[in-house]
Design a protein around this motif. Structure first.
Motif, short mmCIF file in Angstrom:
data_model
loop_
_atom_site.label_atom_id
_atom_site.label_comp_id
_atom_site.label_asym_id
_atom_site.label_seq_id
_atom_site.Cartn_x
_atom_site.Cartn_y
_atom_site.Cartn_z
N LEU A 1 8.33 18.74 -16.28
CA LEU A 1 9.28 19.41 -15.38
C LEU A 1 8.63 20.53 -14.58
CD1 LEU A 1 12.44 19.55 -17.67
CD2 LEU A 1 11.72 17.76 -16.06
N ASP A 2 7.71 21.28 -15.18
CA ASP A 2 7.16 22.46 -14.52
C ASP A 2 5.94 22.11 -13.69
OD1 ASP A 2 6.74 25.04 -13.74
OD2 ASP A 2 5.89 25.72 -15.64
N GLN A 3 6.14 21.40 -12.60
CA GLN A 3 5.09 21.08 -11.65
C GLN A 3 5.74 20.80 -10.30
OE1 GLN A 3 4.97 17.49 -10.68
NE2 GLN A 3 6.89 17.59 -11.80
N LYS A 4 4.94 20.53 -9.28
CA LYS A 4 5.45 20.56 -7.91
C LYS A 4 6.11 19.27 -7.44
CE LYS A 4 1.19 19.06 -5.58
NZ LYS A 4 0.21 19.37 -4.53
N PHE A 5 5.97 18.17 -8.16
CA PHE A 5 6.41 16.88 -7.64
C PHE A 5 7.88 16.59 -7.98
CE2 PHE A 5 1.82 16.37 -8.28
CZ PHE A 5 1.44 15.98 -7.00
N ILE B 1 4.43 -0.93 3.26
CA ILE B 1 3.86 0.40 3.08
C ILE B 1 4.94 1.34 2.56
CG2 ILE B 1 2.85 2.40 4.26
CD1 ILE B 1 1.56 0.47 6.23
N ILE B 2 4.58 2.16 1.57
CA ILE B 2 5.46 3.20 1.06
C ILE B 2 4.81 4.54 1.36
CG2 ILE B 2 4.45 3.06 -1.26
CD1 ILE B 2 7.21 3.74 -2.38
N LEU B 3 5.59 5.47 1.94
CA LEU B 3 5.08 6.78 2.35
C LEU B 3 5.46 7.83 1.32
CD1 LEU B 3 3.73 8.67 4.42
CD2 LEU B 3 5.96 8.84 5.57
N HIS B 4 4.42 8.45 0.73
CA HIS B 4 4.59 9.49 -0.27
C HIS B 4 4.26 10.86 0.31
CE1 HIS B 4 5.51 7.96 -4.27
NE2 HIS B 4 4.85 6.86 -3.97
N GLY B 5 4.32 11.88 -0.54
CA GLY B 5 3.87 13.22 -0.18
C GLY B 5 4.85 14.27 -0.65
N ASP C 1 10.98 13.74 -1.80
CA ASP C 1 10.40 14.60 -2.82
C ASP C 1 11.13 15.93 -2.99
OD1 ASP C 1 7.69 14.62 -4.49
OD2 ASP C 1 7.99 16.66 -3.73
N SER C 2 12.00 16.28 -2.04
CA SER C 2 12.68 17.57 -2.12
C SER C 2 14.01 17.49 -1.37
CB SER C 2 11.82 18.68 -1.52
OG SER C 2 11.67 18.48 -0.12
N LEU C 3 14.86 18.48 -1.60
CA LEU C 3 16.15 18.54 -0.90
C LEU C 3 15.96 18.73 0.60
CD1 LEU C 3 18.18 20.74 -3.41
CD2 LEU C 3 18.65 18.36 -2.83
N ILE D 1 0.83 -1.20 0.00
CA ILE D 1 0.00 0.00 0.00
C ILE D 1 0.87 1.25 0.00
CG2 ILE D 1 -1.69 1.34 1.31
CD1 ILE D 1 -3.08 -1.14 2.09
N ASP D 2 0.46 2.21 -0.82
CA ASP D 2 1.07 3.53 -0.91
C ASP D 2 0.19 4.52 -0.15
OD1 ASP D 2 1.33 6.19 -1.87
OD2 ASP D 2 0.83 5.66 -3.92
N VAL D 3 0.76 5.21 0.85
CA VAL D 3 0.00 6.19 1.63
C VAL D 3 0.65 7.56 1.50
CG1 VAL D 3 -0.77 4.43 3.26
CG2 VAL D 3 1.28 5.78 3.79
N CYS D 4 -0.15 8.61 1.70
CA CYS D 4 0.33 9.97 1.50
C CYS D 4 0.11 10.88 2.71
CB CYS D 4 -0.37 10.60 0.29
SG CYS D 4 0.00 9.82 -1.27
N SER D 5 -0.26 10.32 3.84
CA SER D 5 -0.50 11.14 5.03
C SER D 5 -0.49 10.24 6.26
CB SER D 5 -1.85 11.86 4.93
OG SER D 5 -2.92 10.92 5.03
N THR D 6 -0.46 10.88 7.44
CA THR D 6 -0.55 10.09 8.67
C THR D 6 -1.93 9.44 8.79
OG1 THR D 6 -1.10 12.16 9.83
CG2 THR D 6 1.16 11.39 9.97
#
Length: 447
Positions: free
Chosen positions: A186-190, A121-125, A147-149, A100-105
């Protein structure tokens, strides 16, 4: 006008059909002309649980899970919980061998409460907070997607044991479609752009952290993708990146997650992704890319969500009024709308609707099914064909509503969200109860 419209008397002898491309595979009409799901008449569900109501066919969900396991026997398949996550759904997909892939607590808590092994479980966001990262680490999730530095340092402060991570990269592949669901450009937030200085810096920082284990790369190209060649191109670009990381850092990455976004049909004739064809293309792309770069074949992972649950869901509504606007449209107003299906207003999505409580006879006309809420954009289905004799009290069923309906539902106008009702083998049971006025008032502590 069809022959049946011209000669209504032919109707009783010709059983109506439900398109197998958008309905659960066991959806039927019974001898009384009622639609049945899981051998349960939808009229019985509406009478018992009220409307609007989400109905979910358990057998369809499980069959979809098995189809993915058969097509990808060696892959890690994470069900994308954001499509629809309840404790029962988590139990079903886990029992069928999916992770399961989850994106929040909140999604994490649902999966854990359902008994899902944290290692599956894989945690995204894209903007995970300190609390969310801490919850994932504390639970012992198998993978966390960076997802970010800034997330690298934030996650590192939470660790007291090794944590496997995936780095999300955007490969610059445009799958077209609505801008809101194009996540591989490329021009999006993810994520971080493939080949960028930020992506190279992220790799360096992760490898410098003693408790972070860079297990793989991740990408997500978008939603409603029906051309499997896009995934093949993503594989080729990401394998090249893996080879660069091994060459420059001496680190071998062993996993490649190509995300989800697999298209389903919402109306007869809509394009959808062929899973068997996808399996062949991914296999060929991995072989070719790994041979070209002399790179060991990584473990493949993917994250289907909509493709697992969309067709398993049907939403039931009561007709409240039929209004013919002179010189314009005919509006059929129902007792639900954008609160339980935001996708029409959000994405311009298109749906079918059929009468579910009786077998209609006679001619049809073009109508727009409108919701009850105080917004001009509150529309459920535009320019569809429904019987001329449609009247208040009739039951409408909208198929292919298992994904991003319950999960996007709201309580606008202080109307509670609908229940989720599971059907299987002639039985119906409530998975999520209807939200009540008491529920809404319980959260309002002012005054």
């Amino acid at each position: 006008m069809t022959l049946l419209d011209m000669i209504p008397s032919l109707q009783p002898g010709i059983p109506p059909r439900l398109s197998p491309g958008i309905w659960p595979r066991d959806a039927r009409y019974d001898s009384e002309g009622r639609i049945t799901l899981g051998r349960v008449a939808v009229t019985d569900i509406a009478d018992r649980y009220g409307t609007p109501a989400y109905v979910l066919d358990e057998a369809e969900v499980r069959a979809r899970c098995r189809a993915y396991r058969k097509a990808f026997p060696r892959a890690r398949i994470y069900y994308a919980g954001k499509a629809l996550l309840t404790k029962a759904v988590a139990e079903w997909v886990s029992a069928e061998g999916l992770s399961i892939d989850v994106c929040s607590t909140g999604e994490l808590a649902v999966a854990l409460t359902a008994g899902v092994d944290p290692q599956r479980i894989i945690l995204h966001g894209t903007g995970k907070s300190r609390d969310e990262l801490e919850a994932g680490v504390r639970a012992g999730v198998g993978r966390i997607v960076i997802d970010s530095l800034s997330e690298i340092a934030l996650l590192s402060t939470q660790l007291n044991r090794p944590q496997a991570v995936l780095l999300r990269l955007t490969p610059g592949i445009d799958v077209h479609g609505h801008p809101a669901v194009r996540t591989g450009v490329l021009d999006q937030k993810f994520g971080l752009p493939l080949g960028s200085a930020d992506a190279a810096e992220a790799v360096r920082r992760i490898l410098e952290q003693p408790l972070l284990q860079l297990a793989g790369l991740h990408c997500h190209l978008g939603s409603q993708i029906y051309d499997p060649d896009h995934y093949g191109e993503a594989v080729r670009r990401l394998i090249a990146e893996m080879a660069w990381i091994r060459r420059d850092h001496g680190h071998l990455i062993t996993e490649l997650d190509v995300g989800g976004g697999h298209a389903v049909a919402y109306r007869p004739g809509d394009a959808e992704l062929n899973v068997a064809e996808l399996a062949d293309i991914l296999d060929d792309a991995l072989d070719a890319a790994c041979a070209r770069h002399r790179f060991p074949r990584p473990v493949l992972a993917m994250e289907p969500g909509r493709a697992i649950v969309a067709r398993a869901g049907v939403t039931l509504y009561r007709v409240m009024s039929v209004k013919q606007v002179e010189g314009a449209s005919t509006f059929v107003t129902v007792d639900g709308g954008m609160n339980d299906n935001l996708r029409v207003a959000l994405y311009g999505a298109h749906y079918e609707a059929v009468v579910a409580n009786r077998r209609p006879h006679g001619p049809q006309r073009t109508v727009t099914v409108a919701g009850r809420y105080c917004e001009a954009g509150d529309i459920l289905a535009r320019d569809i064909r429904l019987p001329v004799d449609l009247h208040p009290g009739d039951l409408l069923a909208v198929p292919c509503t298992g994904a991003y309906h319950h999960s996007l539902s709201a309580s606008y106008n202080c109307v509670g969200r609908p229940p989720v009702i599971a059907v299987r083998d002639g039985y119906a049971r409530e998975l999520v109860r209807r939200e009540t006025i008491a529920d809404l008032l319980a959260r309002d502590i002012g005054g």
